[in-house]
Design an enzyme around this catalytic site. Structure first.
Site, PDB file in Angstrom:
ATOM      1  N   ARG A 110       0.892  -1.226   0.125  1.00 46.67           N
ATOM      2  CA  ARG A 110       0.022   0.030  -0.132  1.00 46.67           C
ATOM      3  C   ARG A 110       1.194   1.302   0.187  1.00 46.67           C
ATOM      4  O   ARG A 110       1.981   1.236  -0.109  1.00 46.67           O
ATOM      5  CB  ARG A 110      -0.847   0.028   1.368  1.00 46.67           C
ATOM      6  CG  ARG A 110      -0.327   0.332   2.584  1.00 46.67           C
ATOM      7  CD  ARG A 110      -1.235   0.320   3.746  1.00 46.67           C
ATOM      8  NE  ARG A 110      -0.746   0.773   4.871  1.00 46.67           N
ATOM      9  CZ  ARG A 110      -1.309   0.566   5.982  1.00 46.67           C
ATOM     10  NH1 ARG A 110      -2.419  -0.180   6.056  1.00 46.67           N
ATOM     11  NH2 ARG A 110      -0.908   1.081   7.116  1.00 46.67           N
ATOM     12  N   ASN A 148      -5.542   7.644   4.173  1.00 46.02           N
ATOM     13  CA  ASN A 148      -5.101   7.007   5.504  1.00 46.02           C
ATOM     14  C   ASN A 148      -3.696   7.379   5.914  1.00 46.02           C
ATOM     15  O   ASN A 148      -2.567   7.222   5.394  1.00 46.02           O
ATOM     16  CB  ASN A 148      -5.128   5.312   5.113  1.00 46.02           C
ATOM     17  CG  ASN A 148      -4.686   4.496   6.378  1.00 46.02           C
ATOM     18  OD1 ASN A 148      -5.723   4.472   7.332  1.00 46.02           O
ATOM     19  ND2 ASN A 148      -3.625   4.028   6.502  1.00 46.02           N
ATOM     20  N   GLU A 149      -3.359   7.793   7.116  1.00 50.77           N
ATOM     21  CA  GLU A 149      -2.174   8.138   7.752  1.00 50.77           C
ATOM     22  C   GLU A 149      -1.246   8.641   6.916  1.00 50.77           C
ATOM     23  O   GLU A 149      -0.089   8.052   6.379  1.00 50.77           O
ATOM     24  CB  GLU A 149      -1.709   6.543   8.257  1.00 50.77           C
ATOM     25  CG  GLU A 149      -2.503   6.342   9.487  1.00 50.77           C
ATOM     26  CD  GLU A 149      -2.003   5.053  10.152  1.00 50.77           C
ATOM     27  OE1 GLU A 149      -1.243   4.207   9.539  1.00 50.77           O
ATOM     28  OE2 GLU A 149      -2.362   4.610  11.319  1.00 50.77           O
ATOM     29  N   GLU A 307      -8.304   4.727  15.511  1.00 49.52           N
ATOM     30  CA  GLU A 307      -7.996   3.254  15.522  1.00 49.52           C
ATOM     31  C   GLU A 307      -7.183   2.837  16.949  1.00 49.52           C
ATOM     32  O   GLU A 307      -6.235   4.034  17.150  1.00 49.52           O
ATOM     33  CB  GLU A 307      -6.914   2.788  14.317  1.00 49.52           C
ATOM     34  CG  GLU A 307      -7.850   3.059  12.999  1.00 49.52           C
ATOM     35  CD  GLU A 307      -6.805   2.795  12.005  1.00 49.52           C
ATOM     36  OE1 GLU A 307      -5.801   1.849  12.203  1.00 49.52           O
ATOM     37  OE2 GLU A 307      -7.009   3.291  10.887  1.00 49.52           O
ATOM     38  N   GLU A 355      -1.733  -7.984   6.545  1.00 51.51           N
ATOM     39  CA  GLU A 355      -2.035  -7.690   8.086  1.00 51.51           C
ATOM     40  C   GLU A 355      -3.282  -8.823   8.584  1.00 51.51           C
ATOM     41  O   GLU A 355      -3.967  -8.422   9.227  1.00 51.51           O
ATOM     42  CB  GLU A 355      -2.567  -6.344   8.151  1.00 51.51           C
ATOM     43  CG  GLU A 355      -1.594  -5.147   8.238  1.00 51.51           C
ATOM     44  CD  GLU A 355      -1.879  -3.926   8.475  1.00 51.51           C
ATOM     45  OE1 GLU A 355      -2.971  -3.513   8.413  1.00 51.51           O
ATOM     46  OE2 GLU A 355      -1.057  -3.033   9.022  1.00 51.51           O
ATOM     47  N   PHE A 357      -3.303 -11.081  10.226  1.00 48.84           N
ATOM     48  CA  PHE A 357      -3.093 -11.779  11.711  1.00 48.84           C
ATOM     49  C   PHE A 357      -2.948 -10.300  12.576  1.00 48.84           C
ATOM     50  O   PHE A 357      -2.943 -10.434  13.860  1.00 48.84           O
ATOM     51  CB  PHE A 357      -1.919 -12.486  11.826  1.00 48.84           C
ATOM     52  CG  PHE A 357      -1.737 -13.795  11.375  1.00 48.84           C
ATOM     53  CD1 PHE A 357      -1.218 -14.231  10.193  1.00 48.84           C
ATOM     54  CD2 PHE A 357      -3.074 -14.728  11.784  1.00 48.84           C
ATOM     55  CE1 PHE A 357      -1.254 -15.205   9.386  1.00 48.84           C
ATOM     56  CE2 PHE A 357      -2.938 -15.871  11.271  1.00 48.84           C
ATOM     57  CZ  PHE A 357      -2.225 -16.215  10.010  1.00 48.84           C
ATOM     58  N   HIS A 358      -3.315  -9.262  12.159  1.00 52.82           N
ATOM     59  CA  HIS A 358      -3.707  -8.197  12.987  1.00 52.82           C
ATOM     60  C   HIS A 358      -4.954  -8.243  13.880  1.00 52.82           C
ATOM     61  O   HIS A 358      -5.834  -8.619  13.203  1.00 52.82           O
ATOM     62  CB  HIS A 358      -3.696  -6.629  12.254  1.00 52.82           C
ATOM     63  CG  HIS A 358      -3.550  -5.575  13.095  1.00 52.82           C
ATOM     64  ND1 HIS A 358      -4.769  -5.252  13.898  1.00 52.82           N
ATOM     65  CD2 HIS A 358      -2.612  -4.533  13.380  1.00 52.82           C
ATOM     66  CE1 HIS A 358      -4.281  -3.897  14.574  1.00 52.82           C
ATOM     67  NE2 HIS A 358      -3.017  -3.860  14.110  1.00 52.82           N
TER      68      HIS A 358
END
Ligand code: GLA
Length: 711
Positions: A110, A148-149, A307, A355, A357-358
């Site tokens: 990303r 995003n960020e 978040e 992500e 497993f986030h």
């Protein structure tokens, strides 16, 4: 809708495009069960929204907003520009980012774009406009979430061209501008003088140490360039839906790419993503560190926790798991310090992808899990706290926060770079956290007069304007504690000549002649001078008790001489034995403390308590047991809520009266909080009653122009 009526926003990022209708139906039921009332949708949906350039597929998003709306869930609708589709790369390879060493990056992760590339900016504004056109006026739409960020920077030729344009705006165009640039960057050093603008490039990979002034300006340029990209989308959204607030998610604590003061003036409300540095005890002050900054960036007004993590935290020192109970206590920690939301990344753990497993509110193992049960408990708790929404958190103490100083201080080759701006500020903030002193952050050019005590920590770069503001603040009665390395350079990263802290030497009554960084692990013992350093309870009575107890310095030391200041502590050994280490100077009606080394925690806590007491500031409730965090929010009409977070393994008792909102139980002078638990007390009587805080600030915090209240 009144703030209380809208309640605390509870939910998180929702990515239904990763699932099928069967799961969507399950989501509806589970969101109702958990009490979810807010979902952030579409953050990474560009490739499903615009599968080919100019061809849009909104059907799934229409259905999602319809479904959420039916479920009574408000939508924070994102523009998906943080991850362009693969077709974009092939259509505009020049818009792909280039690393400092010239490597062109391609899609597959990303943040694959250069925000200075015209093709990217145009495509981003187009998709934002298309979303705004379609969803403006949608009953579920409560807020826009741009990108995003923000934080992806680049060293490509588009960036180089934009950088030159920015420099000409700052120093002037043509030959005069180039002369000013050469002067600002000190290019006479190492034969770097520019004779034409085409020669000016980003600080790309080079043989050895880069030019620190050039690096500082490149940081400034990117913060401004990304902000311009944000504004283009924001304005496209506002054209279609002027009544809907627009924000973007700042990533705290560690992202240093943006000047958050400048950015906070451009969003309708500050929203942050916050991931703890530790799942253990250090995580508690970490929450306060992020929350106090978010509140301060938002001008003291309530802000949005966009978040956080339900459990696993991916950090430098490994993957940390939040133990049972932490989800509630951490979330209440954000609410205590001014958040009006409790939101997570993400609703449902992704089935695949980088992500996968986030952790999420609904783990891979499904709803019959500890995490989802804690999510439901949290949802139920949050639903009882709606009345605190819109209230503010007064503070009488502030730490300086200045992106310029951060960027400058961490330049390679700078002696303080090993120390690290964030660690310095975090350590001083944690000392105030331990002392129970709630603090804001403030820019050096900000309104310092709102505070009784200011900490100039990591203030390596102090502009002329910032120096003047500090001088005026102390002269008028303010108290300031400056830590080592303060004022070493000016806003062009030129050394302050004549000794430090430069133009403030007379304010602090000292002159630093030489810096003597300590070796890693090296400490230097301190002795305490005859001049009493009032600290602790005694100081409240004005009694000054001579400093006792040892202490040592680490990281750094300085050879300074006093020019009017009292010596409170001296170096006890080594090449600076007998030299002043900690000083205090009366200047005008105020007091200026200087700390020339990194004090150990104990010495720092004593010093800070003494400085706070002398300034008339103090904890929300004096005498709270260590590890019991207490913060007060103030509402209209003198209402107030006391947040008590018991981070210890023992029950905590606090003198307070009111109604505890989570249990509904009254507290009549005595509030007991179980180990690891939290309490939120709607207080009886005046909100200014608490000792040690002085009169509660009644003036509304400065709000930004054009701000919207969140719906
Ligand atoms: C950030 C991003 C999310 C996700 C989380 C993971 O906050 O906004 O998309 O990557 O980090 O911690």
């Amino acid at each position: 809708m009144t703030p209380e009526a809208r309640g605390v926003w509870f939910g998180g990022d929702y990515n239904p495009e990763q699932w099928d209708e069967k799961v969507w139906a399950a989501d509806d039921a589970l969101m109702r069960q958990a009490g979810v009332n807010t979902a952030t949708v579409g953050v990474f949906s560009w490739s499903v929204l615009e599968p080919d350039e100019g061809r849009y597929e909104f059907g799934w998003l229409d259905g999602t907003l319809e479904r959420l709306s039916r479920n009574g869930i408000r939508v924070v609708l994102a523009t998906p520009t943080a991850s362009p589709p693969p077709w974009f790369t092939l259509a505009h390879p020049d818009a792909m980012p280039v690393t400092r060493d010239g490597t062109r990056l391609w899609h597959g992760s990303r943040d694959t774009y250069c925000a200075a590339a015209p093709a990217y900016r145009a495509a981003a504004a187009r998709i934002a406009g298309a979303l705004a056109q379609r969803y403006a006026g949608h009953p579920a739409l409560a807020m826009w979430h741009v990108h995003n960020e923000y934080g992806t920077v680049c060293w490509c030729d588009h960036a180089a061209s934009a950088f030159r344009g920015w420099l000409q705006g700052r120093y002037g165009a043509g030959g005069d501008g180039l002369a000013a640039l050469n002067g600002a960057w000190g290019t006479a050093f190492w034969s770097q003088r520019y004779s034409s603008w085409e020669q000016v490039l980003p600080p790309r990979a080079t043989q050895w140490l880069p030019n620190p002034s050039q690096v500082l300006d490149y940081n400034r340029f990117w913060s401004g360039e990304l902000l311009a990209a944000f504004r283009e989308q924001r304005d496209a959204l506002r054209r279609h839906a002027p009544e809907i607030p627009v924000t973007t998610n700042f990533i705290l604590p560690g992202y240093q790419v943006l000047d958050f003061w400048a950015w906070s003036r451009e969003v309708d409300v500050v929203a942050i993503d916050h991931y703890l540095g530790s799942a253990g005890p250090d995580g508690h002050p970490d929450i306060a560190f992020g929350a106090d900054r978010a509140r301060s960036f938002n001008g003291g007004r309530p802000w949005i926790l966009m978040e956080q993590s339900t459990s696993l935290i991916y950090q430098r020192d490994g993957i940390l798991t939040k133990e049972p109970g932490r989800m509630l206590r951490d979330s209440v920690g954000y609410l205590a310090r001014g958040s009006d939301s409790v939101m997570f990344f993400q609703w449902r753990a992704s089935p695949a992808g980088a992500e996968m497993f986030h952790p999420a509110m609904v783990p891979h193992a499904g709803p019959d899990t500890r995490i989802f049960r804690e999510v439901c408990e949290l949802g139920s708790a949050v639903a009882r706290l709606g009345e605190v929404v819109g209230s503010t958190v007064p503070a009488e103490v502030a730490l300086l926060w200045d992106a310029d100083s951060w960027w400058a201080l961490e330049n390679r080759g700078i002696p303080l770079a090993e120390v690290g701006y964030l660690d310095l500020v975090r350590a001083d903030h944690a000392a105030l956290w331990r002392a129970g002193v709630v603090c804001d952050f403030v820019h050096p050019d900000g309104d310092l007069s709102r505070y009784r005590l200011i900490f100039a920590t990591g203030a390596y770069l102090i502009s002329d304007e910032g120096a003047w503001a500090l001088r005026q603040y102390v002269a008028a009665g303010g108290h300031v504690v400056m830590s080592f390395g303060g004022g070493m350079v000016d806003s062009q990263h030129h050394a302050r000549l004549g000794g430090c802290p430069g133009a403030l030497c007379d304010v602090f009554g000292i002159r630093v002649e030489e810096f003597r960084p300590l070796a890693r692990g090296e400490t230097v013992a301190l002795t305490y001078g005859a001049a009493p350093l009032a600290y602790g309870a005694a100081a409240l009575t004005g009694e000054a008790d001579p400093i006792t107890g040892g202490g040592h310095g680490t990281l750094w030391s300085e050879d300074l001489r006093t020019e009017g200041a009292d010596v409170l502590a001296s170096y006890a050994a080594g090449p600076l034995a007998g030299q002043p280490a900690v000083t205090r100077n009366s200047f005008g009606a105020g007091t200026a403390w200087y700390v020339s080394t990194q004090l150990d925690e104990g010495a720092r806590d004593r010093l800070f308590a003494g400085a706070a007491a002398r300034a008339g500031a103090g904890p929300v409730i004096a005498g709270a047991p260590p590890g019991v965090e207490i913060v007060r929010r103030h509402g209209d009409g003198g209402r107030s809520w006391l947040f008590v977070l018991n981070h210890t393994n023992a029950a905590a008792v606090v003198e307070a009266s009111g109604v505890e909102l989570l249990s509904g139980q009254p507290a009549d002078g005595r509030l007991e909080v179980a180990p690891g638990a939290v309490a939120v007390l709607r207080e009886h009587g005046s909100s200014a009653a608490a000792s040690g805080t002085g009169p509660a600030r009644t003036d509304p915090p400065t709000t930004q122009e054009g701000g919207h209240d969140i719906q």
